[in-house]
Design a protein around this motif. Structure first.
Motif, PDB file in Angstrom:
ATOM      1  N   TYR A 388     -14.390  24.149  13.174  1.00 46.15           N
ATOM      2  CA  TYR A 388     -15.191  22.952  13.426  1.00 46.15           C
ATOM      3  C   TYR A 388     -16.675  23.291  13.482  1.00 46.15           C
ATOM      4  CZ  TYR A 388     -16.317  18.280  14.967  1.00 46.15           C
ATOM      5  OH  TYR A 388     -16.830  17.005  15.022  1.00 46.15           O
ATOM      6  N   SER A 392     -19.444  21.533  11.014  1.00 47.33           N
ATOM      7  CA  SER A 392     -20.543  20.771  11.629  1.00 47.33           C
ATOM      8  C   SER A 392     -21.888  21.457  11.452  1.00 47.33           C
ATOM      9  CB  SER A 392     -20.275  20.566  13.124  1.00 47.33           C
ATOM     10  OG  SER A 392     -20.281  21.809  13.814  1.00 47.33           O
ATOM     11  N   GLY A 419     -21.028  22.065  22.400  1.00 41.87           N
ATOM     12  CA  GLY A 419     -19.849  21.720  23.186  1.00 41.87           C
ATOM     13  C   GLY A 419     -19.732  22.444  24.510  1.00 41.87           C
ATOM     14  N   TYR A 445      -4.228  22.999  21.572  1.00 53.75           N
ATOM     15  CA  TYR A 445      -5.621  22.610  21.413  1.00 53.75           C
ATOM     16  C   TYR A 445      -5.774  21.762  20.151  1.00 53.75           C
ATOM     17  CZ  TYR A 445      -6.878  26.117  24.943  1.00 53.75           C
ATOM     18  OH  TYR A 445      -6.997  26.830  26.113  1.00 53.75           O
ATOM     19  N   PRO A 446      -6.568  20.695  20.190  1.00 52.93           N
ATOM     20  CA  PRO A 446      -6.759  19.875  18.990  1.00 52.93           C
ATOM     21  C   PRO A 446      -7.391  20.695  17.866  1.00 52.93           C
ATOM     22  CG  PRO A 446      -8.371  19.304  20.667  1.00 52.93           C
ATOM     23  CD  PRO A 446      -7.384  20.211  21.325  1.00 52.93           C
ATOM     24  N   HIS A 447      -7.021  20.365  16.639  1.00 57.31           N
ATOM     25  CA  HIS A 447      -7.551  21.074  15.476  1.00 57.31           C
ATOM     26  C   HIS A 447      -8.045  20.075  14.435  1.00 57.31           C
ATOM     27  CE1 HIS A 447      -7.961  24.084  12.328  1.00 57.31           C
ATOM     28  NE2 HIS A 447      -7.338  23.231  11.508  1.00 57.31           N
ATOM     29  N   SER A 449     -11.393  21.817  16.256  1.00 60.15           N
ATOM     30  CA  SER A 449     -12.238  21.514  17.413  1.00 60.15           C
ATOM     31  C   SER A 449     -12.901  22.792  17.901  1.00 60.15           C
ATOM     32  CB  SER A 449     -11.419  20.890  18.551  1.00 60.15           C
ATOM     33  OG  SER A 449     -10.556  21.854  19.129  1.00 60.15           O
ATOM     34  N   SER A 451     -13.060  23.452  20.957  1.00 61.03           N
ATOM     35  CA  SER A 451     -12.236  23.908  22.075  1.00 61.03           C
ATOM     36  C   SER A 451     -11.250  24.983  21.657  1.00 61.03           C
ATOM     37  CB  SER A 451     -11.498  22.728  22.710  1.00 61.03           C
ATOM     38  OG  SER A 451     -10.557  22.172  21.817  1.00 61.03           O
ATOM     39  N   GLU A 452     -10.920  25.058  20.363  1.00 63.74           N
ATOM     40  CA  GLU A 452     -10.047  26.137  19.895  1.00 63.74           C
ATOM     41  C   GLU A 452     -10.676  27.504  20.146  1.00 63.74           C
ATOM     42  OE1 GLU A 452      -7.443  24.902  16.154  1.00 63.74           O
ATOM     43  OE2 GLU A 452      -9.564  24.363  15.864  1.00 63.74           O
TER      44      GLU A 452
END
Length: 482
Positions: A388, A392, A419, A445-447, A449, A451-452
């Motif tokens: 991500y 981005s 983040g 964990y969402p992917h 993201s 947060s990964e």
């Protein structure tokens, strides 16, 4: 009214309508107290009107400026970009006014009595409130002091609010400085330096006497210095301002660097000084309330002072000058007054810095853990390896996890990058719940993201990170031998 005449009776009087004060007022009202909240200036206190909200608006403007300029990487064709100072000021006022109205509405909805005026203790159960020609006396069962602090005076420097600024004025400049000198190394200094540099100022950062580095984990310090160097922010260490002279062009600054005396000319100077508590302004010292040598009020883990019916919270007390501390203390004080058993524990208080990219840390640094003799392991994941972050275009920074080898307990989490300010809450919860390595690696964990990156940093603790190449075998063997 003459002191000694009939006083207005109140259950709880709170001095100061900043974050700590109004949170305390609403929580106390929720618990059945009759509350009077006194603010001599504006609701929201220094934080909303002069401090953290205006400064975060400035850093948000700088971030937006950077995003617009980098939008070309995603195929957008951007023309010249101008900064309209008047529109920035108008937007700032609009945001502050909206937030202020929201606080007032919340207080009214919770039946909190709002008084405007300067409060002063007359005794351990009476307070006088002066507003213009009006003077009223209130007798209280309990009081909470949330009167805050002000920037300390720096010897030899006169703050004019035009060329030389403190924490209350530096976010309100009517122009982008040509050359801004920032004196200090705290959160305010770093944020202001980064913001104005992004908006186009030449920036020189003077670390105060005795300071040769920043107060972060070594990995954060190293990355911050690298980014500041890339952004052409000059850093001068171990400096002490001797004198300042203001002329038509700006400020001539004389300072000592070690034992050498030097001069520096700039258009604007920002002094990020320590705070001076407002203890004496409200007469708290006359009551015999316990204070330290600097005048900060001492309070226990329920925010009770040496006077059993008087509590103190926020910047007027010992501790970091952070709104999150004041808010937590305000709620705890209100609950203690209501007979509950709250307790303030600041051990896992996160530290955040709105630089570009932002910094957020909680718990022990690698160095602190080592100093305590703990057997530690480190998981370090660069955000340039995160999907991500790549899409981005915000690849700078990393996520670092400090863990104890024997117990697998998470000791600290340090994040620098896009983040970070939101992700650190997960780190704080993990530390509060005594999380182990597996508590960070087991959840989904969402992917894709950012947060990964937390997952991969935690997996890195045991050499299982997917997006980090394995070390060469000879390095593995060397590690085993060591």
């Amino acid at each position: 009214m003459v002191v000694g005449e009939m006083a207005h009776e109140r259950d709880l009087v709170i001095i100061g309508g900043g974050p700590g004060g109004y949170h305390a007022a609403i929580r106390a009202s929720q618990l059945g107290q009759k509350v009077t909240l006194i603010e001599k200036e504006e609701l929201g206190g220094i934080c909303l009107n002069k401090g953290c909200i205006p400064s975060k608006l400035l850093t948000a403007q700088a971030k937006k400026h950077r995003e617009i300029l980098s939008a070309g990487n995603m195929g957008f064709e951007i023309g010249s970009l101008k900064i309209n100072i008047d529109k920035q000021a108008s937007n700032r006022k609009k945001v502050i006014d909206q937030l202020k109205k929201g606080i007032e509405a919340l207080c009214q909805a919770n039946k909190v009595e709002l008084l405007k005026g300067s409060a002063y203790f007359l005794s351990t159960d009476r307070i006088g409130v002066e507003n213009g020609d009006s003077f009223e006396v209130y007798r209280f069962k309990n009081a909470i002091i949330a009167a805050g602090a002000k920037p300390a005076v720096t010897p030899g420097i006169s703050f004019d609010g035009k060329r030389i600024h403190n924490k209350w004025t530096v976010s309100f400049l009517d122009q982008i400085p040509g050359h801004l000198v920032v004196y200090g190394s705290d959160v305010n200094a770093l944020e202001i330096a980064a913001a104005y540099r992004t908006l186009g100022s030449e920036v020189t950062l003077l670390l105060e006497k005795g300071k040769k580095d920043f107060n972060f984990d070594s990995s954060v310090t190293k990355e911050l210095k690298r980014i500041f160097k890339k952004e052409k922010i000059s850093i001068l260490i171990d400096s002490e301002i001797q004198s300042t002279e203001i002329n038509q062009e700006g400020v001539i600054l004389t300072y000592k660097a070690g034992s050498d005396e030097r001069t520096l000319t700039c258009t604007h100077l920002f002094i990020s000084s320590k705070n001076k508590p407002n203890t004496y302004d409200i007469g708290a010292d006359r009551l015999g309330v316990g204070m330290n040598s600097e005048g900060f009020i001492q309070a226990d883990r329920q925010c009770r002072t040496s006077m059993p019916n008087i509590y103190a919270i926020g910047d007027i007390t010992e501790g970091p000058p952070l709104a999150l501390r004041a808010i937590s203390q305000g709620k705890a004080a209100a609950e203690a007054i209501a007979g509950l058993s709250p307790e303030i524990d600041l051990r896992f208080m996160p530290k955040v810095v709105h630089t570009i990219p932002p910094i957020a840390t909680v718990g022990l640094t690698e160095e602190e853990a080592a100093e305590q003799g703990l057997n530690i392991k480190i998981g370090h994941f660069p955000l340039m390896s995160n999907g991500y972050s790549a899409l981005s275009g915000k690849k700078e920074g990393f996520i670092k996890v400090v863990s104890e080898v024997d117990t697998h307990l998470i000791l600290g989490i340090h994040i620098m990058g896009e983040g970070a300010l939101e992700l650190i809450s997960a780190g704080t919860i993990a530390l509060e719940m005594a999380a182990r390595d597996e508590d960070l690696t087991f959840p989904l964990y969402p992917h894709p993201s950012i947060s990964e990156g937390v997952l991969e940093a935690a997996e890195m603790l045991n050499g299982k990170a997917i997006h980090i190449p394995p070390k060469p075998k000879n390095e593995k063997m060397k590690a085993k031998l060591l």
